[in-house]
Scaffold this motif. Structure first.
Motif, PDB file in Angstrom:
ATOM      1  N   LEU A 222      -9.911  -3.134   6.203  1.00 27.88           N
ATOM      2  CA  LEU A 222     -10.448  -2.100   7.084  1.00 27.88           C
ATOM      3  C   LEU A 222     -11.739  -2.580   7.741  1.00 27.88           C
ATOM      4  O   LEU A 222     -11.974  -2.338   8.929  1.00 27.88           O
ATOM      5  CB  LEU A 222     -10.695  -0.819   6.292  1.00 27.88           C
ATOM      6  CG  LEU A 222     -11.264   0.378   7.062  1.00 27.88           C
ATOM      7  CD1 LEU A 222     -10.345   0.750   8.213  1.00 27.88           C
ATOM      8  CD2 LEU A 222     -11.471   1.561   6.122  1.00 27.88           C
TER       9      LEU A 222
ATOM     10  N   TYR B 176     -14.725   3.940   1.200  1.00 25.58           N
ATOM     11  CA  TYR B 176     -13.318   3.538   1.282  1.00 25.58           C
ATOM     12  C   TYR B 176     -13.093   2.431   0.254  1.00 25.58           C
ATOM     13  O   TYR B 176     -13.180   1.243   0.558  1.00 25.58           O
ATOM     14  CB  TYR B 176     -12.986   3.041   2.687  1.00 25.58           C
ATOM     15  CG  TYR B 176     -12.958   4.137   3.722  1.00 25.58           C
ATOM     16  CD1 TYR B 176     -11.770   4.769   4.052  1.00 25.58           C
ATOM     17  CD2 TYR B 176     -14.120   4.547   4.363  1.00 25.58           C
ATOM     18  CE1 TYR B 176     -11.735   5.795   5.005  1.00 25.58           C
ATOM     19  CE2 TYR B 176     -14.104   5.566   5.314  1.00 25.58           C
ATOM     20  CZ  TYR B 176     -12.910   6.173   5.629  1.00 25.58           C
ATOM     21  OH  TYR B 176     -12.876   7.182   6.560  1.00 25.58           O
TER      22      TYR B 176
ATOM     23  N   LEU C 141      -8.897   5.705  14.255  1.00 26.78           N
ATOM     24  CA  LEU C 141      -7.856   5.102  13.425  1.00 26.78           C
ATOM     25  C   LEU C 141      -7.173   6.204  12.621  1.00 26.78           C
ATOM     26  O   LEU C 141      -7.843   7.029  12.005  1.00 26.78           O
ATOM     27  CB  LEU C 141      -8.450   4.063  12.470  1.00 26.78           C
ATOM     28  CG  LEU C 141      -9.231   2.914  13.100  1.00 26.78           C
ATOM     29  CD1 LEU C 141      -9.754   1.982  12.016  1.00 26.78           C
ATOM     30  CD2 LEU C 141      -8.380   2.159  14.099  1.00 26.78           C
ATOM     31  N   LYS C 142      -5.855   6.182  12.639  1.00 23.46           N
ATOM     32  CA  LYS C 142      -5.102   7.213  11.948  1.00 23.46           C
ATOM     33  C   LYS C 142      -3.952   6.579  11.188  1.00 23.46           C
ATOM     34  O   LYS C 142      -3.230   5.738  11.701  1.00 23.46           O
ATOM     35  CB  LYS C 142      -4.560   8.239  12.948  1.00 23.46           C
ATOM     36  CG  LYS C 142      -3.779   9.385  12.323  1.00 23.46           C
ATOM     37  CD  LYS C 142      -3.257  10.330  13.397  1.00 23.46           C
ATOM     38  CE  LYS C 142      -2.436  11.450  12.790  1.00 23.46           C
ATOM     39  NZ  LYS C 142      -1.867  12.348  13.829  1.00 23.46           N
ATOM     40  N   GLY C 143      -3.781   6.979   9.940  1.00 20.43           N
ATOM     41  CA  GLY C 143      -2.694   6.454   9.123  1.00 20.43           C
ATOM     42  C   GLY C 143      -2.511   7.305   7.886  1.00 20.43           C
ATOM     43  O   GLY C 143      -3.474   7.880   7.365  1.00 20.43           O
TER      44      GLY C 143
ATOM     45  N   LEU D 228      -4.619   5.753   5.282  1.00 18.60           N
ATOM     46  CA  LEU D 228      -5.879   5.180   5.751  1.00 18.60           C
ATOM     47  C   LEU D 228      -7.007   5.433   4.766  1.00 18.60           C
ATOM     48  O   LEU D 228      -7.830   4.549   4.495  1.00 18.60           O
ATOM     49  CB  LEU D 228      -6.242   5.757   7.121  1.00 18.60           C
ATOM     50  CG  LEU D 228      -7.630   5.394   7.668  1.00 18.60           C
ATOM     51  CD1 LEU D 228      -7.721   3.890   7.890  1.00 18.60           C
ATOM     52  CD2 LEU D 228      -7.904   6.132   8.967  1.00 18.60           C
ATOM     53  N   THR D 229      -7.040   6.647   4.200  1.00 17.31           N
ATOM     54  CA  THR D 229      -8.123   6.974   3.268  1.00 17.31           C
ATOM     55  C   THR D 229      -8.041   6.155   1.982  1.00 17.31           C
ATOM     56  O   THR D 229      -8.986   6.118   1.208  1.00 17.31           O
ATOM     57  CB  THR D 229      -8.099   8.470   2.916  1.00 17.31           C
ATOM     58  OG1 THR D 229      -6.772   8.842   2.537  1.00 17.31           O
ATOM     59  CG2 THR D 229      -8.524   9.300   4.106  1.00 17.31           C
TER      60      THR D 229
ATOM     61  N   THR E 248      -7.122   2.934   2.347  1.00 16.21           N
ATOM     62  CA  THR E 248      -7.206   1.604   2.968  1.00 16.21           C
ATOM     63  C   THR E 248      -5.961   0.767   2.719  1.00 16.21           C
ATOM     64  O   THR E 248      -6.023  -0.354   2.243  1.00 16.21           O
ATOM     65  CB  THR E 248      -8.464   0.836   2.493  1.00 16.21           C
ATOM     66  OG1 THR E 248      -8.403   0.621   1.085  1.00 16.21           O
ATOM     67  CG2 THR E 248      -9.711   1.571   2.868  1.00 16.21           C
TER      68      THR E 248
ATOM     69  N   VAL F 175      -1.738   1.554  10.364  1.00 20.57           N
ATOM     70  CA  VAL F 175      -2.825   2.299  10.981  1.00 20.57           C
ATOM     71  C   VAL F 175      -2.653   2.267  12.497  1.00 20.57           C
ATOM     72  O   VAL F 175      -2.498   1.193  13.077  1.00 20.57           O
ATOM     73  CB  VAL F 175      -4.203   1.711  10.614  1.00 20.57           C
ATOM     74  CG1 VAL F 175      -5.309   2.401  11.397  1.00 20.57           C
ATOM     75  CG2 VAL F 175      -4.452   1.838   9.121  1.00 20.57           C
TER      76      VAL F 175
ATOM     77  N   LEU G 108      -3.278  -2.469   7.138  1.00 16.14           N
ATOM     78  CA  LEU G 108      -4.265  -2.820   6.124  1.00 16.14           C
ATOM     79  C   LEU G 108      -3.471  -3.341   4.939  1.00 16.14           C
ATOM     80  O   LEU G 108      -2.815  -2.594   4.231  1.00 16.14           O
ATOM     81  CB  LEU G 108      -5.096  -1.597   5.736  1.00 16.14           C
ATOM     82  CG  LEU G 108      -5.772  -0.858   6.911  1.00 16.14           C
ATOM     83  CD1 LEU G 108      -6.512   0.370   6.396  1.00 16.14           C
ATOM     84  CD2 LEU G 108      -6.716  -1.785   7.660  1.00 16.14           C
TER      85      LEU G 108
END
Length: 405
Positions: A6, A24, A55-57, A60-61, A63, A67, A109
């Motif tokens: 990330l 993260y 960034l959106k996924g 994602l939170t 990592t 994404v 990621l």
């Protein structure tokens, strides 16, 4: 999962400040941490003055995973866990990666601080790996070269992605390679017959025989190789030594006495590293084999095939691959697994005894990869990866002395 990937994405996109690593980290966040992540992104968005990248996924939170990047944001998107990077842009990312700016770009990621980007360069599909570790990039490049040489003997070198560029970047070592067509398939989504068909395609794509490296002995064209100290790290580990001493002695004796050809092995040959044609067909077609970082020379022929069959069945059945190896030693008659094992035996002319030894070899090789994390093993890990396999392998060895092979 590390935050390094990330961090690389943020820096490549031109962010003025990468997201804080403490926010993260390497595990799925709890509610409090997720609220802090949302607050961080909200603050970044409000102070960015229109100069930002979102960034959106789904993960994602945590990592990890796919994404998507956008040049827009909204309160609802930020509240759902999107990350806002100030002063970042898609054009900056394209410039740093030397990719076409007007084409679709997918970012992932990945593990061990590796960022993976799928894009185009000069209208040619490429995959870019960005990592801190030069040795990792060197291994990937060398493994791909070995693989292309091995597969060229059977006319299948088109299945191995070509290396386009490999260079040092301020963010890390950047390896760019050809992006092959096709899609990945989950073993668990297939019926029994479809699973067997896909495993058959994967096994048949492998070179049937391809001597490589420095070999000892030569009998009627059959060559062998043995690497002293192959499993030394296991013997040096106090948690493992008692369980692996006899299997290691047995495999060292088998590798030194067996008459078989050696080949280049992928050593992580599984569904997640194989691409299949997207065209609907009754017979699956392999279009690419990726991720050759773990590749090595001097492997016993059939290693990758057995690896693929064992891991495919494990994912399909929902059990540990080590449990599948135990099934081989225990002689468990499972029709779907037996069909795949028969393919391995037939394709590489392996006897039942050779298959049993190769299963021990795979188990020990898997343990070598796990030595750094043994202190974090759960009781279930210990049972599945060590206790059960060591017991099954011991009983199998007692029933099948090497002198009779």
């Amino acid at each position: 999962m590390s935050t390094g990937s990330l961090d690389k994405l943020a820096r490549l996109a031109g962010a003025d400040t990468p997201p804080p690593r403490w926010l993260y980290n390497n595990r799925w966040p709890g509610r409090t941490r997720k609220l802090l992540q949302i607050a961080y992104s909200l603050l970044s968005w409000l102070t960015a003055r229109g100069n930002f990248l979102t960034l959106k996924g789904e993960r994602l939170t945590a990592t990890s995973g796919h994404v998507e990047a956008f040049s827009t944001a909204s309160l609802s998107i930020v509240a759902q866990g999107a990350l806002v990077l100030r002063k970042a842009s898609l054009s900056h990312l394209a410039n740093e990666l030397a990719i076409d700016p007007a084409t679709s770009t997918r970012t992932y990621l990945a593990d061990a601080d590796v960022l993976v980007v799928l894009a185009t360069r000069n209208n040619t599909p490429v995959v870019i790996h960005v990592a801190d570790d030069q040795m990792r990039g060197d291994r990937y490049r060398q493994g791909s070269e070995w693989a292309r040489e091995a597969f060229s003997r059977s006319g299948n070198d088109h299945l191995i992605p070509r290396i386009i560029d490999y260079r040092k970047h301020p963010v890390g070592w950047m390896l760019t390679q050809q992006r092959l067509p096709g899609r990945m398939i989950r073993a668990g989504s297939l019926s029994a017959d479809a699973l067997v068909a896909h495993v058959s395609a994967a096994i048949n794509a492998l070179p049937a025989s391809n001597p490589t490296g420095t070999c000892q002995s030569n009998h009627a064209g059959r060559k062998i190789t043995f690497t002293p100290g192959l499993f030394l790290s296991l013997l040096e580990n106090n948690h493992l030594r008692t369980f692996v001493q006899e299997p290691i002695k047995r495999i060292e004796a088998w590798l030194s006495s067996a008459q078989f050809e050696t080949t280049t092995a992928h050593r992580d040959y599984c569904f997640s590293n194989v691409l299949f044609s997207e065209e609907s067909a009754s017979t699956p077609v392999i279009t690419g084999i990726v991720d050759w970082e773990r590749a090595g020379l001097g492997a016993p022929v059939g290693e990758d095939a057995l690896y693929f069959a064992a891991f495919a069945f494990a994912h399909w059945r929902g059990c540990s691959p080590m449990t599948v190896l135990c099934m081989i030693w225990d002689g468990v008659q499972e029709p779907t697994l037996e069909r795949m094992l028969d393919m391995v035996r037939t394709r590489f002319k392996l006897t039942e005894l050779a298959l049993g030894h190769l299963s021990i070899y795979l188990w020990l090789s898997h343990l070598v990869r796990q030595t750094d994390g043994i202190s974090r093993w759960t009781e279930m890990n210990r049972l599945e990866w060590l206790l059960q396999p060591s017991q099954s392998a011991r009983i199998w060895m007692e029933k099948n002395p090497l002198s009779e092979t």
